[in-house]
Design a protein around this motif. Structure first.
Motif, PDB file in Angstrom:
ATOM      1  N   PHE B  98       0.804  -1.226   0.000  1.00 32.27           N
ATOM      2  CA  PHE B  98       0.000   0.000   0.000  1.00 32.27           C
ATOM      3  C   PHE B  98       0.837   1.276   0.000  1.00 32.27           C
ATOM      4  N   PRO B  99       1.785   1.425   0.957  1.00 32.42           N
ATOM      5  CA  PRO B  99       2.574   2.672   0.937  1.00 32.42           C
ATOM      6  C   PRO B  99       3.360   2.850  -0.357  1.00 32.42           C
ATOM      7  N   VAL B 100       3.900   1.746  -0.885  1.00 33.56           N
ATOM      8  CA  VAL B 100       4.704   1.849  -2.112  1.00 33.56           C
ATOM      9  C   VAL B 100       3.805   2.259  -3.284  1.00 33.56           C
ATOM     10  N   TYR B 102       0.980   3.788  -3.163  1.00 34.54           N
ATOM     11  CA  TYR B 102       0.496   5.152  -2.940  1.00 34.54           C
ATOM     12  C   TYR B 102       1.570   6.175  -3.305  1.00 34.54           C
ATOM     13  N   PHE B 103       2.802   5.877  -2.882  1.00 32.75           N
ATOM     14  CA  PHE B 103       3.922   6.780  -3.184  1.00 32.75           C
ATOM     15  C   PHE B 103       4.118   6.894  -4.695  1.00 32.75           C
TER      16      PHE B 103
END
Lengths: 262, 299
Positions: B98-100, B102-103
């Protein structure tokens, strides 16, 4: 709006992503690094050497496995792409197609099953039919599981295509075949090419099915690499792996650039 | 004047090759797998058509010394380990992706394309090479052990290979691109105005993430979960190379029964259990997404 108070941004995600990419590429970097190791023992650095590349390239068993893999992948790619193209044309364009959803699920069946189940199914099939030729077995099995990988990009391309162009051709008295060959096919060609490339890579990469069907002198590249790994890690194995990675990266980059041009 | 209406056989002709191949190489053979799973083991491997439920009994019981059935959890443990490792793999992939994703979705178009290319690149590299690379890292005298010894943190350590942790690392590494791509696609579709609206209504970043972004990207997460969970259940390479002989999963147990052990009926029975697990999961996810679609339509 400055990036710091951009409400969409989450602090820490950037750093997290950097660490993630390091994790993604660390194993690849390790294999490439140790492939240049002069020492026979993988993890003891003994200086730079191309010796293991020479050993790999003069390994007759390796070259036979590469040839087997290329031949099987070539046949499976051509067969699965043709079959997938025909199916996609009907499923996206056909009028009054009955049971469209079920038909599509059948075409994508290999994706819904774990590969080991597909492998066991074809193994049992060939033992019941009494087919002994290893190459023919591999070609049939690879064609089966490559079909959905060829199908999906072709379907996506067909769905994104403007129907007006084809209808214009028909209004100008082109027959169905001419309209397909001169208008539709050139327009969906990038999708067909992407599908074929995916099928080729999937076939070249397959281990599970090829290993279970491994008989009659049909050892594919991944199955041969597996037998080398069973004998233990060696710089030669790293050199072979690096060579495979180079080919993969070239193919992936070609696919990437082709897609960007559209 | 459409080709299909003028010539209605086109539909059938176009679909025939694909359907015929699937019927002959998959649908009928899966029927045969079911038959084999109820058959008797042949004297020289293979099987004989003689109905028995012995292969399924063998999954749970052993013949005891005096001929009575004794409960034997060895295969049940493999099934449980497979389900657990696949579930944990899927959860870890979700958390990391998710963070990757999103980034990446927030970058300028050119950088976005490059980063997505970098995510998919390892996926083009042969699976066996990628799994093998972890042997060099985790193995005896491997990169991790040498680094830890070099830093003086340990002198002697047990090999990190051949255990559940090594398998888990291999599984996450193998399948994570399949999780990032669908999540990235659903974040891309997200309307930034909704995030800004949430902030205007005094939602902080955490609230916005929890109440706006995560619910709206759920379809991508579900798609990613299916793409990671199903192949994890049937994984063969990771358990064989990183798990070692004692910590098996269903995939390499099936392969063992059809290869070295030559007990086809038992292998077929395990394959049926594996297929059933996949089907239950897919039906469950299908029902859930149908229900959420229904709710959206009702709202």
């Amino acid at each position: 709006m400055s990036p710091d108070n951009d409400v969409r941004r989450y602090p820490g995600f950037g750093l997290f992503s950097v660490v993630f990419f390091a994790y993604l590429y660390l194993p690849i970097a390790v294999v490439v690094f140790y492939s240049f190791n002069a020492n026979r023992i993988v993890s003891n650095w003994g200086g730079f050497s191309l010796h293991w590349y020479a050993t790999a390239l003069s390994n007759a068993n390796l070259m036979t496995a590469v040839k087997t893999s290329l031949l099987v992948a070539a046949i499976a790619t051509v067969a699965s792409t043709l079959v997938a193209l025909m199916a996609a044309l009907v499923l996206v364009r056909g009028r009054n197609v009955r049971f469209r959803r079920i038909s599509e699920a059948v075409v994508n069946l290999p994706l819904l099953l774990p590969e080991i189940v597909v492998a066991v199914a074809v193994l049992i099939l060939f033992s019941e039919v009494g087919l002994a030729n290893g190459m023919v077995k591999l070609m049939i099995a690879h064609t089966t599981f490559c079909i959905p990988f060829a199908f999906l990009p072709i379907r996506a391309r067909l769905q994104g295509m403007d129907l007006d162009l084809e209808e214009a051709a028909r209004d100008l008295y082109a027959t169905g075949w001419v309209a397909f060959r001169r208008v539709t096919l050139p327009l969906i060609l990038p999708g067909v090419f992407a599908g074929a490339m995916l099928a080729f890579v999937i076939s070249m990469d397959d281990f599970i099915t090829s290993n279970l069907l491994n008989s009659g002198g049909a050892t594919t590249l991944p199955v041969y690499i597996f037998s080398l790994i069973k004998q233990g890690v060696s710089p030669q194995l790293n050199a072979i792996s690096t060579l495979i990675m180079v080919v993969s990266v070239v193919l992936a980059t070609m696919a990437f650039l082709l897609q960007r041009r559209q | 004047m459409k080709p299909s209406s003028k010539n209605p056989n086109w539909n059938i002709l176009g679909l025939l090759p694909a359907h015929l191949i699937m019927l002959l190489t998959l649908i009928i053979p899966i029927g045969i797998i079911i038959v084999v799973s109820f058959s008797t083991r042949g004297p020289y491997g293979g099987f004989e058509y003689a109905f028995t439920t012995a292969p399924y009994k063998q999954l749970l019981f052993n013949d005891g010394w005096t001929g009575e059935l004794e409960f034997n959890p060895q295969y049940l443990i493999v099934v449980a380990r497979t389900l657990l490792l696949s579930a944990v793999t899927t959860s870890i992939c979700l958390l990391l992706s998710f963070p990757v994703a999103y980034f990446i979705a927030l970058q300028r178009p050119a950088i976005k394309v490059l980063l997505i290319y970098l995510v998919t690149l390892p996926f083009w590299v042969s699976m066996i090479v990628r799994v093998y690379s972890w042997i060099i890292i985790l193995g005896k005298d491997g990169v991790i052990e040498k680094t830890l010894r070099g830093l003086g943190l340990v002198d002697q350590m047990d090999s990190l290979l051949f255990g559940n942790t090594a398998m888990l690392l291999g599984l996450v590494y193998s399948y994570i691109p399949l999780m990032i791509l669908p999540i990235f696609a659903s974040i891309e579709k997200l309307d930034p105005a909704l995030i800004e609206a949430s902030h205007d209504l005094y939602g902080n970043r955490f609230t916005t993430l929890r109440r706006v972004i995560l619910p709206l990207t759920r379809p991508g997460m579900i798609a990613g979960a299916i793409l990671v969970f199903v192949p994890s259940l049937g994984a063969v390479l990771e358990p064989t190379l990183l798990g070692g002989g004692k910590t098996m999963m269903m995939g390499n147990l099936i392969q063992l029964q059809f290869g070295g052990a030559r007990n086809w009926p038992l292998g077929a029975a395990i394959a049926i259990v594996l297929m059933a697990a996949v089907m239950v999961f897919l039906i469950f996810q299908g029902l859930r997404s149908m229900r959420s679609e229904g709710l959206e339509r009702a709202a």
